[in-house]
Enzyme design. Structure first.
Site, PDB file in Angstrom:
ATOM      1  N   CYS A 438       1.914 -99.134  -4.963  1.00  5.75           N
ATOM      2  CA  CYS A 438       3.030 -98.407  -5.564  1.00  5.75           C
ATOM      3  C   CYS A 438       3.803 -97.622  -4.499  1.00  5.75           C
ATOM      4  CB  CYS A 438       2.539 -97.538  -6.714  1.00  5.75           C
ATOM      5  SG  CYS A 438       3.832 -97.225  -7.919  1.00  5.75           S
ATOM      6  N   HIS A 568      -0.330-101.240  -9.833  1.00  2.00           N
ATOM      7  CA  HIS A 568      -1.584-100.552  -9.498  1.00  2.00           C
ATOM      8  C   HIS A 568      -2.769-101.501  -9.700  1.00  2.00           C
ATOM      9  CE1 HIS A 568      -0.165 -96.389  -8.977  1.00  2.00           C
ATOM     10  NE2 HIS A 568       0.820 -96.791  -9.757  1.00  2.00           N
ATOM     11  N   GLU A 570      -5.739-101.249  -8.801  1.00  3.46           N
ATOM     12  CA  GLU A 570      -7.010-100.566  -9.062  1.00  3.46           C
ATOM     13  C   GLU A 570      -7.318-100.450 -10.556  1.00  3.46           C
ATOM     14  OE1 GLU A 570      -4.245 -99.190  -8.093  1.00  3.46           O
ATOM     15  OE2 GLU A 570      -4.022 -97.101  -8.735  1.00  3.46           O
TER      16      GLU A 570
END
Ligand code: GLN
Length: 617
Positions: A438, A568, A570
Site C-alpha cells: 500500500c 494488503h 497480509e
C-alpha cells in the site's frame, strides 16, 4: 450513518427496513415481549456457543474462541462466528491502530478489528459484516427504526427492544451461515470485554434470553476466566476467577464450561474449587495455560475433550462428519508439526513501522511472516525500523545493515516517509528483496520517479499537494467510476489482473486474475504510467478495466525480488495457505542470507531464476 428523520428521503429503503421486522410486529402489539425472528429461521437448526470473559480482558479470548470454533468446524459443521464489541463506533475505521491494534479489512469492505483476522486465519474462512457487531451498530438500528415509526407507538427500551435487535442479528447470522445458502450449524459468539462491564451487559442479557427462547440443548456458555499465581505466594489462587464467574451468574447465565487461562497448568485443587462454586462438573473445567505457540491450542483442547463436551451439550454428535475431521486433523498436524521441527535457516526482515514497538498495529503482517517462516522451515526475525531519523542514503544503509529483506507496510501521514523512500532506494540498488504494501507500493513508485526518472521532487499529493510531479495522487473520477464517492477510501476485495509470465503471476501459481483487499485513497497517477514503465518498472498487476496500478515489480535481470502491492496481502495470509507475495519475499530473504545454498524444494518454488540483463541499469 446519520440517524434518519421522520421525512425520510428514501421510502424504498424505509419499506425494506421495516419489512425486516414485519413478522414480529403483530406479536409485539399484543404482548409486552418483543423478539423478532427473521424470515427463514428454523428453531433448533442452529446452535450457539457463547464465550464470555471474566476477571480481565487481554486473555486471548479471540484465539481461544477461534480455536474452539475450528475444532467444531473440523467436524464438518459450518461455523458463523461473531464478535460483539461494546463500543459505540459503527466500525473500526476510525480507531487508532496504536491503541486498539490494526484495522482489519474484510472482503466486503468492512473495517473491523484484529480479532476478525484471527477468526479468518484460524477458520480459513472469509467473513462479512454480519460477523461483527458493535453497540453503535445495534443502537443506530434501533434509533433509526424508532424514527421510522417501527415500534408502533411503544416506548423503546433496552429490554426488550435493544436485546431484541441483538437476537435478531444473531438469528439472521444463523440463517445466512457461511454464505453458501445453508444456515449455520453453530453460531459462535464472542462477547467483548468481561462479565460485569457496563457496556456489554445488554449483550449478555440478549444471550440469556436467546438461550431461554431456543430451549435446552441450544446454547453452550463458556466462561473464560483467569487463575492468578502471585509470585509472593507461589501457588494458584482461584478467588478472582470465582468472583468473575459469579458476575456472570448474577446476570442469569449459568456457564456450561469454564476455561481457565493461567501461566501454568491449573491444579486439581483450584479446578475443584471452581467446579464447586460455579456448578460446573470437573470434566468441564479446562486448563488453558500458556503454550509456546497458539497453533498447538486446538490439539490441546481436543486432547482435553473440550470439543466432545460441546457436542454433548448441544446434542450435535449426529452431525459430525468423521472423515472430514480426520482430513482436517492431518492437515493441521502437518502444519503444527513443522513448528516443533528444527529450522536450520534464518533470515532477518526489516519492517519500517511507526511506533514499531506496538506489534498489534501490524498483527496481520506479523502473522503472515510467521506462516511463511513455518512453511519455509526457517526462523524469520523481524527488525522494526523507525524511519523518522533516516535522512540520507547512508542512514538507510546503516539502518538496514544485517537485514536480508525490507518490507514497507501501509501507513498514513507524513511521518517517516522520506526515510522509507531512502530504504526503498537502498533495497533497489543493493538488490535486497523488497515488498512494499500500500504506502510501501506508493513510496516505491516515488523513489523510482525521483532516482531513476530524475524527477527530483516527485511525491504523493497526500504528502506534498503542490508537488510538480504527483506520481501518486487522489483520483476522484476513477473512484466515481467504481461507484465510490470521492474522499472515502477504496476498501475491501477487488479483482487484480496479473500479466502472464510476471513474477507476481509466478508467485500466485501462474494465475492471471486474483482477488485481494484494499484500503487506500491514493494511487499511481495514470499520466506517469508509460514513463515509469518505459524506464524499467513493470506494473504487473492492474485493475481489470481501469488504469489503476495494483502490483509493481522489477525484472529478474535487475533485481531478485522487488515487489509492491497497492492492496494488503497480509490480510489474506492463512496458516494453511501462506500469502504468495510474502512467500516470494521471504524465500528471497533466505537466498540473500544463505547464498549458493540449497534452500530446499519449498523455498525453490518461490524464487525466481535470474534472466540475462535486457536493460542496462
Ligand atoms: N495513505 C495511503 C493512501 O491512502 C496508503 C494507505 C495505506 O497504506 N493503507 O492511499
Amino acid at each position: 450513518m446519520p440517524l434518519q428523520s421522520r421525512d425520510d428521503p428514501d421510502p424504498t429503503a424505509d419499506e425494506a427496513f421495516l419489512a425486516r421486522f414485519a413478522r414480529s410486529e403483530e406479536s409485539s402489539e399484543l404482548t409486552e415481549w418483543y423478539s423478532p425472528i427473521p424470515e427463514g429461521y428454523e428453531k433448533g437448526r442452529t446452535k450457539y456457543v457463547v464465550v464470555v470473559g471474566t476477571v480481565m480482558s487481554g486473555l486471548g479470548k479471540g484465539i481461544f474462541s477461534s480455536s474452539l470454533a475450528k475444532l467444531i468446524q473440523d467436524k464438518g459443521l459450518s461455523i458463523a462466528p461473531v464478535k460483539m464489541e461494546g463500543y459505540l463506533n459503527i466500525d473500526s475505521g476510525t480507531l487508532n491502530p496504536y491503541r486498539h491494534g490494526e484495522v482489519f479489512v474484510l472482503d466486503d469492505g468492512l473495517e473491523t478489528d484484529m480479532d476478525l483476522g484471527t477468526y479468518e486465519r484460524i477458520l480459513d474462512q472469509n467473513l462479512t459484516r454480519r460477523n461483527y457487531m458493535t453497540a453503535g451498530q445495534v443502537y443506530t438500528e434501533v434509533l433509526e427504526r424508532e424514527r421510522r415509526g417501527g415500534y408502533l407507538g411503544r416506548d423503546v427500551q433496552m429490554i426488550p427492544h435493544v436485546t431484541g435487535a441483538v437476537k435478531m442479528k444473531l438469528r439472521e447470522l444463523a440463517v445466512a451461515g457461511t454464505g453458501d445458502g445453508r444456515p449455520a450449524d453453530v453460531v459462535f459468539v464472542e462477547v467483548g470485554g468481561t462479565a460485569g462491564d457496563y457496556e456489554n451487559g445488554f449483550y449478555i442479557e440478549a444471550l440469556r434470553e436467546l438461550a431461554f427462547e431456543e430451549g435446552p440443548g441450544s446454547t453452550c456458555f463458556v466462561a473464560l476466566t483467569y487463575i492468578l499465581e502471585p509470585s509472593i505466594l507461589g501457588e494458584q489462587k482461584s478467588k478472582a476467577a470465582q468472583l468473575g464467574i459469579k458476575r456472570l451468574m448474577e446476570a442469569g447465565v449459568q456457564p456450561h464450561i469454564v476455561a481457565c487461562r493461567a501461566k501454568n497448568p491449573v491444579s486439581r485443587t483450584v479446578g475443584e474449587k471452581i467446579s464447586m462454586f460455579s456448578n460446573v462438573p470437573m470434566k468441564r473445567i479446562f486448563s488453558m495455560h500458556d503454550r509456546e505457540s497458539i497453533y498447538t491450542i486446538p490439539d490441546a483442547m481436543r486432547e482435553g475433550a473440550l470439543d466432545r463436551e460441546i457436542l454433548s451439550i448441544l446434542e450435535l454428535h449426529d452431525r459430525v462428519d468423521q472423515s472430514h475431521e480426520d482430513r482436517a486433523r492431518v492437515r493441521w498436524k502437518e502444519f503444527s508439526g513443522r513448528l516443533a521441527s528444527n529450522r536450520p535457516r534464518s533470515a532477518t526482515l526489516g519492517i519500517t513501522g511507526k511506533y514499531a514497538a506496538l506489534r498489534d498495529a501490524y498483527a496481520s503482517i506479523d502473522k503472515a511472516v510467521e506462516h511463511c517462516g513455518i512453511h519455509l522451515g526457517a526462523e524469520i526475525d523481524i527488525r522494526w525500523l523507525d524511519t523518522t531519523d533516516i535522512a540520507t542514503s547512508r542512514d538507510a544503509e546503516a539502518a538496514l545493515e544485517g537485514v536480508d529483506a525490507v518490507l514497507v507496510p501501509g501507513g498514513f501521514g507524513t511521518r517517516g516517509v522520506e526515510g522509507k523512500i531512502r530504504c526503498v532506494e537502498h533495497a533497489r540498488i543493493r538488490g535486497l528483496p523488497y515488498l512494499g504494501i500500500c504506502l510501501g507500493f506508493q513510496v516505491a513508485v516515488i523513489e523510482y520517479a525521483r532516482n531513476v526518472l530524475g524527477l527530483a521532487d516527485a511525491h504523493s499529493t497526500e504528502f506534498d499537494p503542490d508537488t510538480p510531479h504527483p506520481v501518486i495522487s487522489e483520483l476522484p473520477e476513477q473512484k466515481r467510476l467504481e461507484g465510490i464517492m470521492g474522499g472515502t477510501m477504496r476498501l475491501g476485495g477487488h479483482d487484480v489482473d496479473l500479466s502472464a509470465g510476471s513474477f507476481a503471476s509466478h508467485l500466485y501459481g501462474g494465475a492471471t486474475r486474483i482477488r485481494e483487499r484494499f484500503r487506500h485513497r491514493y494511487e499511481v497517477d495514470p499520466s506517469f504510467i508509460e514513463t515509469l514503465e518505459s524506464s524499467g518498472l513493470t506494473f504487473s498487476g492492474r485493475h481489470p478495466n481501469q488504469p489503476i496500478m495494483q502490483v509493481l515489480e522489477l525484472p529478474a535481470s535487475i533485481h531478485p525480488c522487488f515487489l509492491g502491492a497497492q492492496f494488503h496481502p497480509e490480510l489474506t495470509s492463512r496458516p494453511l495457505a501462506p500469502q504468495p507475495l510474502f512467500m516470494g519475499l521471504l524465500a528471497a530473504a533466505l537466498a540473500e542470507r544463505h547464498p549458493g545454498e540449497d534452500l530446499g524444494p519449498e523455498a525453490a518454488r518461490w524464487l525466481r531464476t535470474p534472466t540475462p540483463a535486457t536493460n542496462g541499469q
